[in-house]
Design a protein around this motif. Structure first.
Motif, PDB file in Angstrom:
ATOM      1  N   ASP A  76      24.824  32.880  64.336  1.00  0.00           N
ATOM      2  CA  ASP A  76      24.032  33.423  65.448  1.00  0.00           C
ATOM      3  C   ASP A  76      24.944  33.889  66.589  1.00  0.00           C
ATOM      4  OD1 ASP A  76      21.581  34.195  66.517  1.00  0.00           O
ATOM      5  OD2 ASP A  76      21.364  32.333  67.649  1.00  0.00           O
ATOM      6  N   ASP A  77      26.016  34.577  66.217  1.00  0.00           N
ATOM      7  CA  ASP A  77      27.004  35.052  67.183  1.00  0.00           C
ATOM      8  C   ASP A  77      26.747  36.525  67.484  1.00  0.00           C
ATOM      9  OD1 ASP A  77      29.275  35.869  68.596  1.00  0.00           O
ATOM     10  OD2 ASP A  77      30.569  34.464  67.518  1.00  0.00           O
ATOM     11  N   GLU A  78      25.914  36.760  68.474  1.00  0.00           N
ATOM     12  CA  GLU A  78      25.519  38.130  68.824  1.00  0.00           C
ATOM     13  C   GLU A  78      26.696  38.958  69.340  1.00  0.00           C
ATOM     14  OE1 GLU A  78      22.609  39.570  68.179  1.00  0.00           O
ATOM     15  OE2 GLU A  78      21.957  37.706  67.246  1.00  0.00           O
ATOM     16  N   ALA A  79      27.595  38.334  70.079  1.00  0.00           N
ATOM     17  CA  ALA A  79      28.749  39.070  70.613  1.00  0.00           C
ATOM     18  C   ALA A  79      29.645  39.567  69.480  1.00  0.00           C
ATOM     19  CB  ALA A  79      29.536  38.191  71.580  1.00  0.00           C
ATOM     20  N   ALA A  80      29.897  38.713  68.507  1.00  0.00           N
ATOM     21  CA  ALA A  80      30.729  39.110  67.371  1.00  0.00           C
ATOM     22  C   ALA A  80      30.030  40.186  66.541  1.00  0.00           C
ATOM     23  CB  ALA A  80      31.068  37.902  66.508  1.00  0.00           C
ATOM     24  N   LEU A  81      28.731  40.051  66.358  1.00  0.00           N
ATOM     25  CA  LEU A  81      27.985  41.065  65.606  1.00  0.00           C
ATOM     26  C   LEU A  81      28.023  42.416  66.317  1.00  0.00           C
ATOM     27  CD1 LEU A  81      24.931  38.933  64.457  1.00  0.00           C
ATOM     28  CD2 LEU A  81      26.611  40.047  62.956  1.00  0.00           C
ATOM     29  N   ALA A  82      27.901  42.404  67.626  1.00  0.00           N
ATOM     30  CA  ALA A  82      27.951  43.658  68.389  1.00  0.00           C
ATOM     31  C   ALA A  82      29.330  44.301  68.272  1.00  0.00           C
ATOM     32  CB  ALA A  82      27.597  43.398  69.850  1.00  0.00           C
ATOM     33  N   LEU A  83      30.368  43.492  68.360  1.00  0.00           N
ATOM     34  CA  LEU A  83      31.723  44.025  68.236  1.00  0.00           C
ATOM     35  C   LEU A  83      31.969  44.535  66.818  1.00  0.00           C
ATOM     36  CD1 LEU A  83      34.440  44.639  69.492  1.00  0.00           C
ATOM     37  CD2 LEU A  83      35.114  42.259  69.029  1.00  0.00           C
ATOM     38  N   LEU A  84      31.495  43.811  65.823  1.00  0.00           N
ATOM     39  CA  LEU A  84      31.629  44.260  64.439  1.00  0.00           C
ATOM     40  C   LEU A  84      30.930  45.604  64.241  1.00  0.00           C
ATOM     41  CD1 LEU A  84      32.501  43.812  61.500  1.00  0.00           C
ATOM     42  CD2 LEU A  84      30.413  42.454  61.188  1.00  0.00           C
ATOM     43  N   TRP A  85      29.731  45.741  64.774  1.00  0.00           N
ATOM     44  CA  TRP A  85      28.995  47.006  64.676  1.00  0.00           C
ATOM     45  C   TRP A  85      29.807  48.130  65.321  1.00  0.00           C
ATOM     46  CZ3 TRP A  85      27.289  50.929  67.678  1.00  0.00           C
ATOM     47  CH2 TRP A  85      26.350  51.798  67.127  1.00  0.00           C
ATOM     48  N   HIS A  86      30.345  47.851  66.496  1.00  0.00           N
ATOM     49  CA  HIS A  86      31.141  48.858  67.207  1.00  0.00           C
ATOM     50  C   HIS A  86      32.348  49.286  66.367  1.00  0.00           C
ATOM     51  CE1 HIS A  86      32.906  50.996  70.591  1.00  0.00           C
ATOM     52  NE2 HIS A  86      34.054  50.431  70.239  1.00  0.00           N
ATOM     53  N   ILE A  87      33.055  48.323  65.826  1.00  0.00           N
ATOM     54  CA  ILE A  87      34.230  48.631  65.002  1.00  0.00           C
ATOM     55  C   ILE A  87      33.818  49.430  63.774  1.00  0.00           C
ATOM     56  CG2 ILE A  87      36.014  47.621  63.521  1.00  0.00           C
ATOM     57  CD1 ILE A  87      36.129  45.283  65.585  1.00  0.00           C
ATOM     58  N   GLU A  88      32.755  48.995  63.128  1.00  0.00           N
ATOM     59  CA  GLU A  88      32.306  49.684  61.912  1.00  0.00           C
ATOM     60  C   GLU A  88      31.946  51.141  62.196  1.00  0.00           C
ATOM     61  OE1 GLU A  88      29.077  49.183  58.280  1.00  0.00           O
ATOM     62  OE2 GLU A  88      28.794  48.016  60.109  1.00  0.00           O
TER      63      GLU A  88
END
Length: 92
Positions: A76-88
């Motif tokens: 449930d790490d929203e910050a990491a998911l947002a950064l992953l989306w950005h990188i992707e």
């Protein structure tokens, strides 16, 4: 895309892909520490393989997008998911 937006297929200039990849890997390491998730052993193995092959962190993230997404969703790490989306969407 306009003239102000860097084209990731031409250059990563201004996108900070390496910096963001480093940040995401730091977030991954922090989440893995003391965690009993099945993903921890998986990522330990994949990170070691990545280092052995001499690949950078951006390459690691590109190869592990789905696994990283599953792990960060599980945590449930929203910050990491947002950064992953950005990188992707901007670097891969």
């Amino acid at each position: 895309m306009n003239d102000q937006t860097p084209d990731r297929y031409v250059t990563f200039m201004g996108i900070a892909c390496d910096t963001n990849a480093d940040r995401l890997c730091e977030m991954l390491a922090a989440r893995m520490a003391g965690n009993d998730s099945r993903w921890v052993a998986y990522f330990e193995k994949k990170l070691a393989e990545n280092a052995q092959m001499g690949h950078d962190r951006l390459r690691f993230i590109g190869a592990q997008v789905n696994a990283l997404m599953s792990f960060f969703e599980e945590e449930d790490d929203e910050a990491a998911l947002a950064l992953l989306w950005h990188i992707e969407h901007h670097c891969l």
